[in-house]
Design a protein around this motif. Sequence first.
Motif, PDB file in Angstrom:
ATOM      1  N   ALA A 160      11.508  22.741   0.037  1.00 18.12           N
ATOM      2  CA  ALA A 160      12.403  21.637  -0.299  1.00 18.12           C
ATOM      3  C   ALA A 160      12.107  20.407   0.552  1.00 18.12           C
ATOM      4  CB  ALA A 160      13.851  22.062  -0.105  1.00 18.12           C
ATOM      5  N   GLN A 161      11.202  20.542   1.522  1.00 21.84           N
ATOM      6  CA  GLN A 161      10.905  19.434   2.425  1.00 21.84           C
ATOM      7  C   GLN A 161       9.861  18.500   1.822  1.00 21.84           C
ATOM      8  OE1 GLN A 161       9.688  21.296   6.086  1.00 21.84           O
ATOM      9  NE2 GLN A 161      11.788  21.592   6.775  1.00 21.84           N
ATOM     10  N   ALA A 162       9.969  17.245   2.185  1.00 26.55           N
ATOM     11  CA  ALA A 162       8.981  16.279   1.734  1.00 26.55           C
ATOM     12  C   ALA A 162       7.625  16.604   2.344  1.00 26.55           C
ATOM     13  CB  ALA A 162       9.416  14.868   2.135  1.00 26.55           C
ATOM     14  N   PRO A 163       6.561  16.605   1.548  1.00 31.02           N
ATOM     15  CA  PRO A 163       5.240  16.898   2.106  1.00 31.02           C
ATOM     16  C   PRO A 163       4.759  15.769   3.009  1.00 31.02           C
ATOM     17  CG  PRO A 163       5.052  16.235  -0.194  1.00 31.02           C
ATOM     18  CD  PRO A 163       6.511  16.352   0.094  1.00 31.02           C
ATOM     19  N   ARG A 164       4.147  16.123   4.136  1.00 33.33           N
ATOM     20  CA  ARG A 164       3.564  15.131   5.030  1.00 33.33           C
ATOM     21  C   ARG A 164       2.254  14.624   4.420  1.00 33.33           C
ATOM     22  NH1 ARG A 164       4.499  19.718   7.854  1.00 33.33           N
ATOM     23  NH2 ARG A 164       2.266  20.117   7.940  1.00 33.33           N
ATOM     24  N   SER A 165       1.852  13.424   4.816  1.00 33.94           N
ATOM     25  CA  SER A 165       0.574  12.919   4.318  1.00 33.94           C
ATOM     26  C   SER A 165      -0.094  12.062   5.371  1.00 33.94           C
ATOM     27  CB  SER A 165       0.768  12.119   3.025  1.00 33.94           C
ATOM     28  OG  SER A 165       1.415  10.896   3.280  1.00 33.94           O
ATOM     29  N   ALA A 166      -1.391  11.853   5.201  1.00 37.48           N
ATOM     30  CA  ALA A 166      -2.169  11.000   6.101  1.00 37.48           C
ATOM     31  C   ALA A 166      -3.229  10.288   5.281  1.00 37.48           C
ATOM     32  CB  ALA A 166      -2.817  11.831   7.203  1.00 37.48           C
ATOM     33  N   LEU A 167      -3.479   9.032   5.626  1.00 34.74           N
ATOM     34  CA  LEU A 167      -4.442   8.196   4.926  1.00 34.74           C
ATOM     35  C   LEU A 167      -5.598   7.888   5.867  1.00 34.74           C
ATOM     36  CD1 LEU A 167      -4.555   6.644   2.134  1.00 34.74           C
ATOM     37  CD2 LEU A 167      -3.674   4.665   3.391  1.00 34.74           C
ATOM     38  N   SER A 168      -6.815   7.898   5.342  1.00 44.02           N
ATOM     39  CA  SER A 168      -7.945   7.461   6.165  1.00 44.02           C
ATOM     40  C   SER A 168      -7.779   5.988   6.499  1.00 44.02           C
ATOM     41  CB  SER A 168      -9.262   7.707   5.432  1.00 44.02           C
ATOM     42  OG  SER A 168      -9.319   6.942   4.238  1.00 44.02           O
ATOM     43  N   PRO A 169      -8.291   5.534   7.642  1.00 49.11           N
ATOM     44  CA  PRO A 169      -8.110   4.129   8.020  1.00 49.11           C
ATOM     45  C   PRO A 169      -8.595   3.130   6.981  1.00 49.11           C
ATOM     46  CG  PRO A 169      -8.843   5.384   9.912  1.00 49.11           C
ATOM     47  CD  PRO A 169      -8.913   6.319   8.726  1.00 49.11           C
ATOM     48  N   ASN A 170      -9.647   3.490   6.202  1.00 49.70           N
ATOM     49  CA  ASN A 170     -10.145   2.568   5.189  1.00 49.70           C
ATOM     50  C   ASN A 170      -9.354   2.643   3.882  1.00 49.70           C
ATOM     51  OD1 ASN A 170     -11.024   4.967   4.032  1.00 49.70           O
ATOM     52  ND2 ASN A 170     -13.207   4.515   4.247  1.00 49.70           N
ATOM     53  N   GLY A 171      -8.377   3.558   3.806  1.00 49.65           N
ATOM     54  CA  GLY A 171      -7.505   3.646   2.646  1.00 49.65           C
ATOM     55  C   GLY A 171      -8.069   4.396   1.464  1.00 49.65           C
ATOM     56  N   ARG A 172      -9.245   4.968   1.580  1.00 44.75           N
ATOM     57  CA  ARG A 172      -9.867   5.636   0.428  1.00 44.75           C
ATOM     58  C   ARG A 172      -9.359   7.061   0.234  1.00 44.75           C
ATOM     59  NH1 ARG A 172     -16.319   6.378  -1.199  1.00 44.75           N
ATOM     60  NH2 ARG A 172     -15.926   7.947  -2.822  1.00 44.75           N
ATOM     61  N   TYR A 173      -9.142   7.793   1.327  1.00 43.44           N
ATOM     62  CA  TYR A 173      -8.821   9.212   1.231  1.00 43.44           C
ATOM     63  C   TYR A 173      -7.395   9.473   1.702  1.00 43.44           C
ATOM     64  CZ  TYR A 173     -13.932   9.359   1.114  1.00 43.44           C
ATOM     65  OH  TYR A 173     -15.245   9.136   0.801  1.00 43.44           O
ATOM     66  N   LEU A 174      -6.732  10.408   1.046  1.00 41.78           N
ATOM     67  CA  LEU A 174      -5.383  10.794   1.435  1.00 41.78           C
ATOM     68  C   LEU A 174      -5.279  12.308   1.415  1.00 41.78           C
ATOM     69  CD1 LEU A 174      -2.029   9.169   0.435  1.00 41.78           C
ATOM     70  CD2 LEU A 174      -2.282  11.631   0.182  1.00 41.78           C
TER      71      LEU A 174
END
Length: 435
Positions: free
Chosen positions: A320-334
């Motif tokens: 039920a928790q919101a999934p964590r996420s991370a973005l590459s510094p150049n914004g291409r990959y998540l």
Amino acid sequence: MRSVLVKTSVAVVTIGSLAACGGGSAGAKTSGSGAKSSAHPSASAPSLRLEVPTAYDPSQGWQLSGKQLGTYAVLPKAGAIATMTSAGPNYRVTVRDAVTGQVRWTGKPFKDLSEGATPGVFVVPAHGRDYLVTWSRGKTGGDALSKAKQVYAVDIYAAEGSGDAVAPAHHVEVPATDYGTGNVTEAGERLLMPVTDKRKVALDVVTGRTTTYDTGSLKVPGCSSCSYGNEIAALTEQEPVVLNEGEGAFGIPGSWDDDRIAPAEADPATGAVWPGSGGHLIARWAQKNGGSQNVWAVLDGRTGHVQASALCAKPSVASAQAPRSALSPNGRYLVSEHLAFDLRSKKGYCFEETDDSKPLSFDAVTDDGIAYGTSLTKDDGLTGTTAPVQLSLATGTPKALPGVEQVPIADVDGVGVFAHGVGNVPYLVVYRHND
């Protein structure tokens, strides 16, 4: 969903999760002369030589430990790492260069209103930049005649600054919930604060301005039956993303709804959405026609446009928790826990548990499309043991990392950030990339 890597010193003894990025903004008021602060020495060279992936050089870098560390947040666009430490009843933030560990600036001391609880720290993206935010909740004012009032106290700092007592660009106080359980949350490109069950306040970190929303009057676009249970799931710079979990519907009123943007494999009546890193949204639907999979997607928060999607095995117990996420510094990959996306090629990969494979969870992804995380070997309970893994998003193929002790929880500006504990002492260790 988290939009920034934030950790407290008591939690750093285990691998944490990356939750998004940081950036720069000019204009913070300073009490210094404008030169870089010299009152604080550089962090020490790394005495911990961890077994790490071959992309990193454990002989080059810096580290913080114990009381030096406190709570920290990574600001990739500014190439910096911020720590928040305490001195008696007061706290202050220190921003260090990610490559050298040298202090760039420190904030003015501020009082924690939470009476013992550590203030929160966020990095919030807005208008193409990221802002460092601290907050606490407690009572302020009051005298022999007047009662003290419960408020959220929020300080917003520009990432770029200099000096030894930098003032926040904005200090904002908002009436807080009387029952004392409400928190300031990262909701995408603005902060969200509950005032009552139905009344929510959004805070723009760029201007310091607030907007009040009555969730009872918010409408979910494209859902005529969504009369009750509407909530703010995320905030763009201008509009809220409204969700009705019971009806599986969401969207931005007057702009887009999930029925129109859902991938072809998705049942549009089963939607859910959360804020993701860098202004993106993370959405999920059940597969249409009663299929055995879920459809996950990364959306552009403003337009609802699907940027990448993936089919994924349904977990035996849905979180039920919101999934964590991370973005590459150049914004291409998540990356988002068991998911990994290449937003340029529109490819998505899922590593949920199957009959043949262990579940994988990713914390960090580099500009080269290399994601780092762990696999889980479950025990008889709800826990288990983890092992480091690496994923190339060019191929979508993960691999184990035998002999590796730690994988990075962030990668920024030519360095990897590692969290480690020795006994009860937490460490933040930064290693440079191998040439």
